[in-house]
Design a protein around this motif. Structure first.
Motif, PDB file in Angstrom:
ATOM      1  N   THR A   1       0.871  -1.173   0.000  1.00  9.89           N
ATOM      2  CA  THR A   1       0.000   0.000   0.000  1.00  9.89           C
ATOM      3  C   THR A   1       0.907   1.221   0.000  1.00  9.89           C
ATOM      4  O   THR A   1       2.026   1.158   0.519  1.00  9.89           O
ATOM      5  CB  THR A   1      -0.964  -0.047   1.216  1.00  9.89           C
ATOM      6  N   PRO A   2       0.483   2.300  -0.597  1.00  7.43           N
ATOM      7  CA  PRO A   2       1.404   3.436  -0.735  1.00  7.43           C
ATOM      8  C   PRO A   2       1.638   4.186   0.575  1.00  7.43           C
ATOM      9  O   PRO A   2       0.699   4.376   1.350  1.00  7.43           O
ATOM     10  CB  PRO A   2       0.694   4.344  -1.745  1.00  7.43           C
ATOM     11  N   GLY A   3       2.878   4.610   0.798  1.00  6.87           N
ATOM     12  CA  GLY A   3       3.173   5.461   1.954  1.00  6.87           C
ATOM     13  C   GLY A   3       2.373   6.746   1.892  1.00  6.87           C
ATOM     14  O   GLY A   3       1.922   7.262   2.907  1.00  6.87           O
ATOM     15  N   HIS A   4       2.202   7.262   0.691  1.00  5.13           N
ATOM     16  CA  HIS A   4       1.401   8.476   0.502  1.00  5.13           C
ATOM     17  C   HIS A   4       0.230   8.144  -0.416  1.00  5.13           C
ATOM     18  O   HIS A   4       0.400   7.983  -1.612  1.00  5.13           O
ATOM     19  CB  HIS A   4       2.248   9.588  -0.111  1.00  5.13           C
ATOM     20  N   PRO A   5      -0.969   8.041   0.150  1.00  2.00           N
ATOM     21  CA  PRO A   5      -2.143   7.749  -0.682  1.00  2.00           C
ATOM     22  C   PRO A   5      -2.303   8.806  -1.774  1.00  2.00           C
ATOM     23  O   PRO A   5      -1.937   9.965  -1.589  1.00  2.00           O
ATOM     24  CB  PRO A   5      -3.308   7.832   0.314  1.00  2.00           C
ATOM     25  N   GLU A   6      -2.813   8.415  -2.883  1.00  2.00           N
ATOM     26  CA  GLU A   6      -3.141   9.310  -4.001  1.00  2.00           C
ATOM     27  C   GLU A   6      -3.663   8.447  -5.133  1.00  2.00           C
ATOM     28  O   GLU A   6      -4.649   8.767  -5.774  1.00  2.00           O
ATOM     29  CB  GLU A   6      -1.891  10.079  -4.465  1.00  2.00           C
ATOM     30  N   ILE A   7      -2.956   7.306  -5.319  1.00  2.00           N
ATOM     31  CA  ILE A   7      -3.277   6.450  -6.460  1.00  2.00           C
ATOM     32  C   ILE A   7      -4.692   5.884  -6.363  1.00  2.00           C
ATOM     33  O   ILE A   7      -5.298   5.551  -7.381  1.00  2.00           O
ATOM     34  CB  ILE A   7      -2.231   5.308  -6.590  1.00  2.00           C
ATOM     35  N   GLU A   8      -5.241   5.803  -5.142  1.00  2.00           N
ATOM     36  CA  GLU A   8      -6.583   5.233  -4.987  1.00  2.00           C
ATOM     37  C   GLU A   8      -7.597   6.034  -5.800  1.00  2.00           C
ATOM     38  O   GLU A   8      -8.370   5.484  -6.582  1.00  2.00           O
ATOM     39  CB  GLU A   8      -6.985   5.204  -3.504  1.00  2.00           C
ATOM     40  N   MET A   9      -7.587   7.382  -5.592  1.00  2.00           N
ATOM     41  CA  MET A   9      -8.581   8.173  -6.337  1.00  2.00           C
ATOM     42  C   MET A   9      -8.261   8.198  -7.829  1.00  2.00           C
ATOM     43  O   MET A   9      -9.166   8.212  -8.672  1.00  2.00           O
ATOM     44  CB  MET A   9      -8.733   9.588  -5.766  1.00  2.00           C
ATOM     45  N   ALA A  10      -6.973   8.147  -8.155  1.00  2.00           N
ATOM     46  CA  ALA A  10      -6.582   8.145  -9.569  1.00  2.00           C
ATOM     47  C   ALA A  10      -7.059   6.867 -10.253  1.00  2.00           C
ATOM     48  O   ALA A  10      -7.530   6.900 -11.396  1.00  2.00           O
ATOM     49  CB  ALA A  10      -5.068   8.290  -9.687  1.00  2.00           C
ATOM     50  N   LEU A  11      -6.946   5.740  -9.557  1.00  2.00           N
ATOM     51  CA  LEU A  11      -7.378   4.470 -10.145  1.00  2.00           C
ATOM     52  C   LEU A  11      -8.895   4.439 -10.346  1.00  2.00           C
ATOM     53  O   LEU A  11      -9.383   3.898 -11.343  1.00  2.00           O
ATOM     54  CB  LEU A  11      -6.933   3.299  -9.254  1.00  2.00           C
ATOM     55  N   VAL A  12      -9.638   5.011  -9.396  1.00  3.71           N
ATOM     56  CA  VAL A  12     -11.094   5.052  -9.575  1.00  3.71           C
ATOM     57  C   VAL A  12     -11.438   5.914 -10.789  1.00  3.71           C
ATOM     58  O   VAL A  12     -12.296   5.556 -11.607  1.00  3.71           O
ATOM     59  CB  VAL A  12     -11.808   5.574  -8.308  1.00  3.71           C
ATOM     60  N   GLU A  13     -10.732   7.014 -10.936  1.00  2.78           N
ATOM     61  CA  GLU A  13     -11.004   7.886 -12.086  1.00  2.78           C
ATOM     62  C   GLU A  13     -10.620   7.182 -13.393  1.00  2.78           C
ATOM     63  O   GLU A  13     -11.320   7.319 -14.405  1.00  2.78           O
ATOM     64  CB  GLU A  13     -10.224   9.200 -11.929  1.00  2.78           C
ATOM     65  N   LEU A  14      -9.542   6.417 -13.331  1.00  3.02           N
ATOM     66  CA  LEU A  14      -9.124   5.678 -14.529  1.00  3.02           C
ATOM     67  C   LEU A  14     -10.151   4.585 -14.857  1.00  3.02           C
ATOM     68  O   LEU A  14     -10.424   4.299 -16.028  1.00  3.02           O
ATOM     69  CB  LEU A  14      -7.729   5.065 -14.305  1.00  3.02           C
ATOM     70  N   TYR A  15     -10.724   4.020 -13.813  1.00  2.00           N
ATOM     71  CA  TYR A  15     -11.823   3.055 -14.008  1.00  2.00           C
ATOM     72  C   TYR A  15     -13.009   3.745 -14.671  1.00  2.00           C
ATOM     73  O   TYR A  15     -13.609   3.219 -15.623  1.00  2.00           O
ATOM     74  CB  TYR A  15     -12.210   2.449 -12.656  1.00  2.00           C
ATOM     75  N   ARG A  16     -13.331   4.960 -14.190  1.00  2.00           N
ATOM     76  CA  ARG A  16     -14.457   5.695 -14.791  1.00  2.00           C
ATOM     77  C   ARG A  16     -14.185   6.003 -16.261  1.00  2.00           C
ATOM     78  O   ARG A  16     -15.085   5.980 -17.087  1.00  2.00           O
ATOM     79  CB  ARG A  16     -14.693   7.006 -14.031  1.00  2.00           C
ATOM     80  N   GLU A  17     -12.916   6.269 -16.538  1.00  2.00           N
ATOM     81  CA  GLU A  17     -12.545   6.648 -17.897  1.00  2.00           C
ATOM     82  C   GLU A  17     -12.532   5.441 -18.832  1.00  2.00           C
ATOM     83  O   GLU A  17     -12.921   5.549 -19.992  1.00  2.00           O
ATOM     84  CB  GLU A  17     -11.148   7.303 -17.864  1.00  2.00           C
ATOM     85  N   THR A  18     -12.071   4.299 -18.289  1.00  2.00           N
ATOM     86  CA  THR A  18     -11.846   3.129 -19.153  1.00  2.00           C
ATOM     87  C   THR A  18     -12.840   2.011 -18.912  1.00  2.00           C
ATOM     88  O   THR A  18     -12.918   1.080 -19.712  1.00  2.00           O
ATOM     89  CB  THR A  18     -10.446   2.529 -18.884  1.00  2.00           C
ATOM     90  N   ARG A  19     -13.545   2.094 -17.783  1.00  2.00           N
ATOM     91  CA  ARG A  19     -14.469   1.023 -17.370  1.00  2.00           C
ATOM     92  C   ARG A  19     -13.761  -0.315 -17.163  1.00  2.00           C
ATOM     93  O   ARG A  19     -14.399  -1.367 -17.215  1.00  2.00           O
ATOM     94  CB  ARG A  19     -15.619   0.870 -18.372  1.00  2.00           C
ATOM     95  N   LYS A  20     -12.463  -0.278 -16.922  1.00  2.00           N
ATOM     96  CA  LYS A  20     -11.760  -1.523 -16.603  1.00  2.00           C
ATOM     97  C   LYS A  20     -11.865  -1.772 -15.095  1.00  2.00           C
ATOM     98  O   LYS A  20     -11.269  -1.057 -14.283  1.00  2.00           O
ATOM     99  CB  LYS A  20     -10.288  -1.434 -17.030  1.00  2.00           C
ATOM    100  N   GLU A  21     -12.628  -2.801 -14.741  1.00  2.00           N
ATOM    101  CA  GLU A  21     -12.934  -3.099 -13.338  1.00  2.00           C
ATOM    102  C   GLU A  21     -11.681  -3.268 -12.484  1.00  2.00           C
ATOM    103  O   GLU A  21     -11.677  -2.989 -11.294  1.00  2.00           O
ATOM    104  CB  GLU A  21     -13.754  -4.401 -13.240  1.00  2.00           C
TER     105      GLU A  21
END
Lengths: 509, 509
Positions: free
Chosen positions: B61-81
């Motif tokens: 898990t990342p020492g500094h969270p950030e990627i979590e929201m980015a991955l959800v947005e990337l999911y919204r963009e690509t619909r890759k579950e």
């Protein structure tokens, strides 16, 4: 083989710091027991360091000062000039970036150019201790002027009412002027110990009572809070307000504070008296018996007193032979009225706060000095720039600072208790409480803040606080957190005090 | 060849954090320009990360969270579950000591077991942003309950009046409840940006106006203070009181804040409106023109307003074709009285603070909504446990928090100015001052504290402060430190206010 790493990281590795502690231990052991073995080791170690560092040799200065005062003491013990010179060398090397140039390490400026006390509090004050020791041996005026400037900055602008110093968690450092948060006070136990040590040295260097005042203040309050009443748990950090989460620990990963407070308490007997050419100085009032060498005369001095709980001290002076010398009695800065009798006759000198009263006479066996220090309950306020203390007061009696602790005030959260001008105080010795303390009780106001509920901010008319008369009980700050956890506060709300000149004309209450 | 170090230190190396920022940049670039190249890179990078981490693969898990929201947005963009699943995976891996188990990294407990907002403020809130994004996609109730608990703890107990959060320098972290020092506030600019981001997400997840209130508060005050009026200098740390030493810098060694505030300001247009099934929501009042897609209808909305300097907003609605839908107008929490007219006729619904007022009708070109938000000068006080704010008030008008700055008050140190119950306030727009601001002027008391001189503590009768009538002028907090350095203060002394019920009987003033 880590030998190649030796002396390669003076900034972070505490090699010189540890060496200094070893020297001091060796000297103390030698003085106490006469044994030379450890001292011989210390001298060999010091000679090694002197062979590595110094003018024309390697430059360097310790990341954590300590060795400076140890080297001066080793010089006093051995009379080897090179130790004094090495102490000066380490002091003089500071401020040129040899250890990185940071403020926190007090390496941003040469020592004599400092005009405020900054950086890591323990390092800063240990450095001042070493510089004071050097001054005592060299008499260098410029050095003393810097020390005086730093002391005034610390005592007038950067010290807690408890004598604690170093208000910042970040860097364990001094804050800016008047930056003295209570709940987030750092006030490291070691920094209070250092404060005692430095003021002891400044006192020895000058004979001025203002230094004894701070030494006593830090000793009875900020430093003493560092250890539990059972002597087995320690504070590293000493807040002046708490919700009950902060508790003493049995040990720390960086365990400087426990041995430091132990060393301090063991050294208190050595700080009660000192001597000058033809005088004995009484610095601390402590029930005790001492034998003091003065010009070949062994003077036995007995103090009978309940100090700090009571201002009466009976001093019996018993020289091995009658002789004329001076007794300097400390009149504490907190004491507005004192009387001193010698063998039942009042001393006809004016007795002023924060002075030493000189009594010069021929002393003979059984001479008795009676000191009566007026010790009322006092309320202290803070300079207005200590923003978090505005409209708050601290209770003090003699040298002891008080706090409200939840354990004594079950009905109201002590953060919601206020003192009012009508508050009457009583001081009562309770032998069973907290190892025997004087408690201070009074009547004040309890504030019912339940209307605040989950609000953090509200408009002026949105939330009303209810006021109800309460009785409160305060205990010495040093004894806090020895019972069940709960809120604690030193700076208590003060309601309705009119401290403004002209204020009444300008606003109604 | 540093390849072997890849993913070996998730705690300290910001690989996942940087990946997240890259994903967000790629999505934003794609949405703005239609260009796919950077998005393709981001997807390839995300696929690589998904090939390394996940159930049955490597834990971490990342020492500094950030990627979590980015991955959800990337999911919204690509619909890759798998991106959504990976975001959940990183969230769920927290709290098991994979990155050391510290509180400051919020790794001491699994996320859903947190009951207070703790640790490094930016990390904590970015984590909450990611969790809110996950909740919006999964609807997981337990996750929302945790978010609600953390939000309440933050907003009711750990947030500055400016919307700033993370009060501690040490660890750049949240403090305990009510631990909100002013002068030593950390209140990192990035944490305020994060606060805006999180509340924006909570608003989208719930449609509740309390989140918009905090979003607006942090935006106009704590975050905006992070950048100078000329746009070229930045605060990392945002104190609420200062002596004039704290100044914006052109850049930082760890330069997170400058691009973060730039990103925030660039994203404000996207936070003015949102849509739901058959409605347009107006969250922020900003003079602007927007084109909004609603069920194939392009609705052009124009706001004419001087907000935040004035509470009047004229909204013109121009759908490309007449249609029935709802307009949700935000009534801010700070607004006690508001009127809303549609085409000159008053809306007959009750208008309550911190709600969205729904206006459901057939909208046609030229429909005009007039909103009048009452925007008086208000004084705020703090919960009594914010000890440093006792007997102090903050000036606020609309969403804007004010401060006293020395530049506007040459006669008295602003730390020595007090507001009294008789103080009358005027609010005046000054177009030439600080880029055009409403200033607030009033009459108060100036405290002459010169008698304190070099004293830090004094007995109650020892020092008197003189009070003299003065006029003062306050400016928006966000605009401070743009002129010559000098003292600044948000929480101003308040003298003579009787906020106690029963207090008058219990003490005299």
């Amino acid at each position: 083989e880590k030998k190649r790493l030796r002396w390669t990281n003076l900034r972070d590795m505490h090699e010189l710091y540890c060496a200094g502690h070893l020297f001091q231990a060796a000297i103390a052991y030698h003085r106490s027991t006469g044994e030379k073995e450890l001292l011989t080791t210390a001298v060999r170690f010091a000679d090694h360091i002197a062979s590595v560092f110094g003018p024309g040799k390697r430059r360097g200065t310790p990341g954590h000062p300590e060795i400076e005062m140890a080297l001066v003491e080793l010089y006093r013990e051995t009379r080897k000039e090179e130790y004094l010179e090495l102490a000066q060398f380490f002091l003089d090397q500071r401020g040129y970036g040899l250890i990185g140039g940071s403020i926190v390490l007090i390496d941003h400026k040469p020592f004599r150019q400092l005009d405020e006390i900054v950086g890591h509090a323990v390092r800063a004050i240990y450095l001042c201790c070493g510089a004071t020791d050097i001054f005592m041996e060299t008499g260098e005026r410029e050095l003393y002027e810097t020390l005086e400037k730093l002391w005034k900055n610390m005592v007038y602008k950067r010290m807690y009412v408890t004598g604690g110093v170093g208000s910042r968690h970040a860097g364990e450092a001094f804050g800016d002027d008047y930056e003295l948060p209570n709940r987030r006070a750092y006030s490291e136990t070691c920094a209070s110990v250092a404060n005692v040590m430095w003021n002891w040295r400044m006192l020895l260097a000058t004979g001025e009572s203002r230094f004894t005042d701070i030494m006593e203040l830090a000793l009875y309050n900020a430093a003493l809070a560092g250890i539990s009443l059972n002597g087995r748990e320690y504070f590293y950090v000493n807040p002046l307000a708490d919700r009950g989460r902060h508790r003493r620990q049995r040990w720390f990963g960086c365990a400087c504070c426990p041995p430091n407070i132990a060393r301090l308490l063991a050294s208190v007997p050595g700080m009660i008296y000192s001597t000058s050419d033809n005088a004995i100085w009484v610095h601390l009032y402590v029930a005790s018996v001492a034998r003091i060498e003065l010009k070949g005369n062994e003077v036995r001095i007995t103090q009978e007193t309940e100090y700090p709980w009571d201002g009466r001290i009976d001093v019996t002076v018993e020289p091995s032979k009658d002789d004329e010398f001076s007794l300097y009695l400390r009149i504490p800065g907190w004491c507005r009225a004192a009387t001193v009798n010698v063998n039942g006759r009042k001393v006809r000198k004016s007795v002023k706060p924060s002075t030493y009263l000189e009594i010069s006479r021929v002393w003979g066996t059984g001479d008795r000095v009676e000191i009566e220090l007026d010790m009322p309950v006092t309320l202290l306020k803070s300079h207005p720039y200590v923003l978090n203390n505005n409209y708050r007061v601290a209770i003090k009696r003699g040298p002891v600072v008080y706090c409200l602790e939840q354990a004594d005030n079950p009905e109201y959260d002590v953060w919601n208790i206020a003192i009012v001008p009508e508050t009457k105080f009583t001081a009562t010795y309770e032998p069973e409480l907290l190892g025997g303390v004087v408690v201070i009780e009074g009547n004040g106001i309890g504030l019912d803040i339940s209307a605040w509920n989950n609000k953090l901010y509200a408009e002026m008319d949105e939330v009303q606080v209810k006021a109800i008369p309460v009785k409160f009980k305060a205990v010495p700050y040093y004894a806090w957190a020895n019972r069940s956890p709960g809120p604690m506060i030193v700076w208590i709300q003060a309601l309705g005090f009119n401290t403004l000149q002209g204020g009444k004309k300008l606003y109604k209450a």
